[in-house]
Design a protein around this motif. Sequence first.
Motif, PDB file in Angstrom:
ATOM      1  N   THR A  51       0.836  -1.212   0.000  1.00 15.92           N
ATOM      2  CA  THR A  51       0.000   0.000   0.000  1.00 15.92           C
ATOM      3  C   THR A  51       0.868   1.258   0.000  1.00 15.92           C
ATOM      4  OG1 THR A  51      -1.847  -1.109   1.055  1.00 15.92           O
ATOM      5  CG2 THR A  51      -1.757   1.279   1.334  1.00 15.92           C
ATOM      6  N   GLN A  90      -8.137  -0.617  -0.667  1.00 18.66           N
ATOM      7  CA  GLN A  90      -8.655  -1.703   0.158  1.00 18.66           C
ATOM      8  C   GLN A  90      -9.533  -1.131   1.282  1.00 18.66           C
ATOM      9  OE1 GLN A  90      -4.243  -2.128   1.958  1.00 18.66           O
ATOM     10  NE2 GLN A  90      -5.434  -3.928   2.276  1.00 18.66           N
ATOM     11  N   ASP A 172      -5.721  -1.332  -5.135  1.00 18.80           N
ATOM     12  CA  ASP A 172      -5.138  -1.963  -3.949  1.00 18.80           C
ATOM     13  C   ASP A 172      -6.195  -2.835  -3.279  1.00 18.80           C
ATOM     14  OD1 ASP A 172      -3.794  -2.646  -1.653  1.00 18.80           O
ATOM     15  OD2 ASP A 172      -3.396  -0.593  -1.001  1.00 18.80           O
TER      16      ASP A 172
HETATM   17 MG   LIG Z   1      -2.144  -2.746   2.071  1.00 21.49          MG
END
Ligand SMILES: [Mg+2]
Length: 261
Positions: A51, A90, A172
């Motif tokens: 990330t 995410q 992501d």
């Molecule tokens: Mg992550």
Amino acid sequence: MPVEPFLFEAEALTCIFGRGAKRVVAVDCVDFKIEQGEIVTIVGESGSGKTTLARMLLGLQRESSGRLLFLGRPITHRRTHFRAVQGVFQDPFGSFNQYYTVGNQLLDCYSILEKPPPKEQRWGQVQQALDRVKLNALEVENKFPFELSGGQLQRLMVARICIIGPQVLIADEPTSMVDACSRAEVLTSLLDLTRQLGMTIVFITHDLGLADLVSDRILVMYQGRIVEQGTTQQIVRAPNHAYTKKLISAVPTMDGNWLDR
Ligand SMILES: [Mg+2]
Ligand SMILES: Nc1ncnc2c1ncn2[C@@H]1O[C@H](COP(=O)(O)OP(=O)(O)OP(=O)(O)O)[C@@H](O)[C@H]1O
């Protein structure tokens, strides 16, 4: 003939958080290149820096050292960069302003476009984008983001991509909050969309099985480093690094057929 620059080019790219005992090297001296039109997947265990690297590509996190070029230049103008590079995250909760309704936020996307369509066409396009991700426009347009579920917010992020039509999509774990039944649907609509628009995709996941299905190339991250990178075939069929081998052995659907694809 002039050589086209890479879409992204990272050299010894590093991101360090905190100091002293709290120092964390989230991204540790990574080198990679991403070409236009590729689907590149970054795989790695939790906390391996995926990330953080995604946020750097999005222009949301600065490097501590090394360099990152987008189309041959450092990322300096964030507004222009946001137009070209968009993310689906995410954790979608932080991606929306909680004080604006869903409808207004989608209409607001037009403010970053260089050549937005005429105002009278915009609401129709917003409705189409919501239809595309299977959200009922009448149901959600007057809601605030906190009134939606995580999965609905991830769908909304995909709707935003439909409207902005960026050159690159950084996704992501884009379906981490969507229920298992709808996951394939949301992912397919995202991939169809990106193909139609000829986007480059950087896809981030823990799931090497998924990476095998969707990507041209795979970068494997482990403890902030890229320990291995190559074409999907190379990584899946002939992994070199012990961590990649471990990841492959952990794919639940793994069997002989999968290896022989
Ligand atoms: Mg992550
Ligand atoms: N803003 C921050 N401040 C301090 N440390 C951070 C920050 N963001 C990330 N980290 C640390 O950097 C490391 C990498 O985190 P990152 O979120 O990039 O991992 P990840 O690979 O995306 O993990 P996951 O698969 O769980 O999402 C972790 O040790 C994390 O605790």
